[in-house]
Design a protein around this motif. Structure first.
Motif, PDB file in Angstrom:
ATOM      1  N   PHE A   1       5.606   3.870  -3.965  1.00 42.34           N
ATOM      2  CA  PHE A   1       4.653   3.346  -4.943  1.00 42.34           C
ATOM      3  C   PHE A   1       3.189   3.617  -4.630  1.00 42.34           C
ATOM      4  O   PHE A   1       2.329   3.377  -5.464  1.00 42.34           O
ATOM      5  CB  PHE A   1       4.847   1.834  -5.112  1.00 42.34           C
ATOM      6  CG  PHE A   1       6.175   1.480  -5.706  1.00 42.34           C
ATOM      7  CD1 PHE A   1       6.460   1.790  -7.024  1.00 42.34           C
ATOM      8  CD2 PHE A   1       7.132   0.851  -4.949  1.00 42.34           C
ATOM      9  CE1 PHE A   1       7.680   1.461  -7.589  1.00 42.34           C
ATOM     10  CE2 PHE A   1       8.362   0.514  -5.489  1.00 42.34           C
ATOM     11  CZ  PHE A   1       8.639   0.821  -6.820  1.00 42.34           C
ATOM     12  N   PHE A   2       2.893   4.080  -3.443  1.00 44.24           N
ATOM     13  CA  PHE A   2       1.507   4.317  -3.052  1.00 44.24           C
ATOM     14  C   PHE A   2       1.261   5.818  -2.929  1.00 44.24           C
ATOM     15  O   PHE A   2       2.193   6.611  -2.808  1.00 44.24           O
ATOM     16  CB  PHE A   2       1.201   3.639  -1.717  1.00 44.24           C
ATOM     17  CG  PHE A   2       1.135   2.128  -1.783  1.00 44.24           C
ATOM     18  CD1 PHE A   2       1.495   1.406  -2.899  1.00 44.24           C
ATOM     19  CD2 PHE A   2       0.707   1.407  -0.685  1.00 44.24           C
ATOM     20  CE1 PHE A   2       1.431   0.022  -2.944  1.00 44.24           C
ATOM     21  CE2 PHE A   2       0.630   0.027  -0.706  1.00 44.24           C
ATOM     22  CZ  PHE A   2       0.995  -0.662  -1.838  1.00 44.24           C
ATOM     23  N   SER A   3      -0.001   6.183  -2.926  1.00 43.48           N
ATOM     24  CA  SER A   3      -0.346   7.598  -2.754  1.00 43.48           C
ATOM     25  C   SER A   3      -0.035   8.016  -1.314  1.00 43.48           C
ATOM     26  O   SER A   3       0.062   7.164  -0.412  1.00 43.48           O
ATOM     27  CB  SER A   3      -1.832   7.814  -3.040  1.00 43.48           C
ATOM     28  OG  SER A   3      -2.616   7.297  -1.971  1.00 43.48           O
ATOM     29  N   PRO A   4       0.100   9.315  -1.081  1.00 43.56           N
ATOM     30  CA  PRO A   4       0.331   9.773   0.297  1.00 43.56           C
ATOM     31  C   PRO A   4      -0.757   9.303   1.266  1.00 43.56           C
ATOM     32  O   PRO A   4      -0.477   8.957   2.410  1.00 43.56           O
ATOM     33  CB  PRO A   4       0.336  11.300   0.172  1.00 43.56           C
ATOM     34  CG  PRO A   4       0.790  11.545  -1.229  1.00 43.56           C
ATOM     35  CD  PRO A   4       0.186  10.424  -2.034  1.00 43.56           C
TER      36      PRO A   4
ATOM     37  N   SER B   1       1.799  -5.240   7.341  1.00 38.56           N
ATOM     38  CA  SER B   1       2.090  -6.139   6.214  1.00 38.56           C
ATOM     39  C   SER B   1       0.809  -6.604   5.535  1.00 38.56           C
ATOM     40  O   SER B   1       0.715  -6.612   4.299  1.00 38.56           O
ATOM     41  CB  SER B   1       2.894  -7.355   6.671  1.00 38.56           C
ATOM     42  OG  SER B   1       4.186  -6.976   7.025  1.00 38.56           O
ATOM     43  N   LEU B   2      -0.178  -6.977   6.307  1.00 37.48           N
ATOM     44  CA  LEU B   2      -1.454  -7.409   5.735  1.00 37.48           C
ATOM     45  C   LEU B   2      -2.099  -6.269   4.953  1.00 37.48           C
ATOM     46  O   LEU B   2      -2.591  -6.466   3.837  1.00 37.48           O
ATOM     47  CB  LEU B   2      -2.398  -7.901   6.832  1.00 37.48           C
ATOM     48  CG  LEU B   2      -3.775  -8.359   6.359  1.00 37.48           C
ATOM     49  CD1 LEU B   2      -3.652  -9.536   5.394  1.00 37.48           C
ATOM     50  CD2 LEU B   2      -4.633  -8.734   7.550  1.00 37.48           C
TER      51      LEU B   2
ATOM     52  N   TYR C   1      -3.684  -3.563  -0.225  1.00 44.81           N
ATOM     53  CA  TYR C   1      -3.603  -2.453  -1.177  1.00 44.81           C
ATOM     54  C   TYR C   1      -2.935  -2.919  -2.477  1.00 44.81           C
ATOM     55  O   TYR C   1      -3.420  -2.644  -3.573  1.00 44.81           O
ATOM     56  CB  TYR C   1      -2.794  -1.290  -0.599  1.00 44.81           C
ATOM     57  CG  TYR C   1      -3.560  -0.384   0.317  1.00 44.81           C
ATOM     58  CD1 TYR C   1      -4.299   0.683  -0.189  1.00 44.81           C
ATOM     59  CD2 TYR C   1      -3.535  -0.552   1.694  1.00 44.81           C
ATOM     60  CE1 TYR C   1      -4.995   1.543   0.654  1.00 44.81           C
ATOM     61  CE2 TYR C   1      -4.219   0.299   2.542  1.00 44.81           C
ATOM     62  CZ  TYR C   1      -4.945   1.338   2.013  1.00 44.81           C
ATOM     63  OH  TYR C   1      -5.633   2.186   2.842  1.00 44.81           O
ATOM     64  N   TRP C   2      -1.802  -3.585  -2.342  1.00 44.14           N
ATOM     65  CA  TRP C   2      -1.037  -4.019  -3.510  1.00 44.14           C
ATOM     66  C   TRP C   2      -1.886  -4.924  -4.413  1.00 44.14           C
ATOM     67  O   TRP C   2      -1.890  -4.768  -5.628  1.00 44.14           O
ATOM     68  CB  TRP C   2       0.230  -4.756  -3.069  1.00 44.14           C
ATOM     69  CG  TRP C   2       1.099  -5.142  -4.235  1.00 44.14           C
ATOM     70  CD1 TRP C   2       0.981  -6.249  -5.014  1.00 44.14           C
ATOM     71  CD2 TRP C   2       2.190  -4.404  -4.770  1.00 44.14           C
ATOM     72  NE1 TRP C   2       1.949  -6.258  -5.989  1.00 44.14           N
ATOM     73  CE2 TRP C   2       2.705  -5.134  -5.857  1.00 44.14           C
ATOM     74  CE3 TRP C   2       2.798  -3.193  -4.410  1.00 44.14           C
ATOM     75  CZ2 TRP C   2       3.785  -4.689  -6.604  1.00 44.14           C
ATOM     76  CZ3 TRP C   2       3.873  -2.774  -5.159  1.00 44.14           C
ATOM     77  CH2 TRP C   2       4.358  -3.505  -6.240  1.00 44.14           C
TER      78      TRP C   2
ATOM     79  N   ALA D   1     -13.823  -1.920  -1.445  1.00 46.80           N
ATOM     80  CA  ALA D   1     -12.757  -1.014  -1.861  1.00 46.80           C
ATOM     81  C   ALA D   1     -13.242  -0.132  -3.004  1.00 46.80           C
ATOM     82  O   ALA D   1     -14.066  -0.540  -3.822  1.00 46.80           O
ATOM     83  CB  ALA D   1     -11.540  -1.805  -2.304  1.00 46.80           C
ATOM     84  N   ILE D   2     -12.713   1.079  -3.041  1.00 51.75           N
ATOM     85  CA  ILE D   2     -12.985   2.018  -4.118  1.00 51.75           C
ATOM     86  C   ILE D   2     -11.641   2.384  -4.729  1.00 51.75           C
ATOM     87  O   ILE D   2     -10.682   2.682  -4.011  1.00 51.75           O
ATOM     88  CB  ILE D   2     -13.679   3.286  -3.601  1.00 51.75           C
ATOM     89  CG1 ILE D   2     -15.055   2.947  -3.042  1.00 51.75           C
ATOM     90  CG2 ILE D   2     -13.775   4.343  -4.698  1.00 51.75           C
ATOM     91  CD1 ILE D   2     -15.763   4.112  -2.420  1.00 51.75           C
ATOM     92  N   ALA D   3     -11.579   2.373  -6.053  1.00 52.03           N
ATOM     93  CA  ALA D   3     -10.346   2.738  -6.744  1.00 52.03           C
ATOM     94  C   ALA D   3     -10.515   4.092  -7.411  1.00 52.03           C
ATOM     95  O   ALA D   3     -11.524   4.358  -8.064  1.00 52.03           O
ATOM     96  CB  ALA D   3      -9.999   1.686  -7.785  1.00 52.03           C
ATOM     97  N   HIS D   4      -9.525   4.942  -7.230  1.00 53.14           N
ATOM     98  CA  HIS D   4      -9.456   6.227  -7.910  1.00 53.14           C
ATOM     99  C   HIS D   4      -8.315   6.110  -8.913  1.00 53.14           C
ATOM    100  O   HIS D   4      -7.178   5.810  -8.542  1.00 53.14           O
ATOM    101  CB  HIS D   4      -9.199   7.356  -6.915  1.00 53.14           C
ATOM    102  CG  HIS D   4     -10.233   7.444  -5.857  1.00 53.14           C
ATOM    103  ND1 HIS D   4     -11.433   8.111  -6.034  1.00 53.14           N
ATOM    104  CD2 HIS D   4     -10.270   6.935  -4.609  1.00 53.14           C
ATOM    105  CE1 HIS D   4     -12.150   8.001  -4.929  1.00 53.14           C
ATOM    106  NE2 HIS D   4     -11.474   7.292  -4.057  1.00 53.14           N
TER     107      HIS D   4
END
Length: 75
Positions: free
Chosen positions: A8-11, A26-27, A32-33, A63-66
């Motif tokens: 579910f996450f990017s590489p 886990s944290l 990220y989630w 955080a930065i979102a792409h």
């Protein structure tokens, strides 16, 4: 956890989480989630587009979102 991040996450996100010590993974996963989920809820996209949001964390804690092509250019 590695199977979830790989699916579910990017590489880049997957590698970042896996590079952490086991007790910190886990944290990091939930961090990220939570960011991804907040963006998807705000855009009304739903979790189906989870992999189209890539989060990058800054040294200062920000955080930065792409966003992938599914999202409008002005958010």
């Amino acid at each position: 956890l590695p199977r979830l991040t790989q699916r579910f996450f990017s590489p880049r996100e997957h590698a970042a989480i896996q590079s952490l010590p086991d007790d910190q993974q886990s944290l990091a996963f939930f961090r990220y989630w939570t960011c991804k989920e907040a963006i998807l809820k705000a855009t009304g996209s739903g979790l189906v587009h989870l992999s189209q949001v890539e989060i990058g964390f800054q040294p200062n804690g920000g955080a930065i979102a792409h966003l992938g092509t599914h999202f409008p250019t002005a958010l």
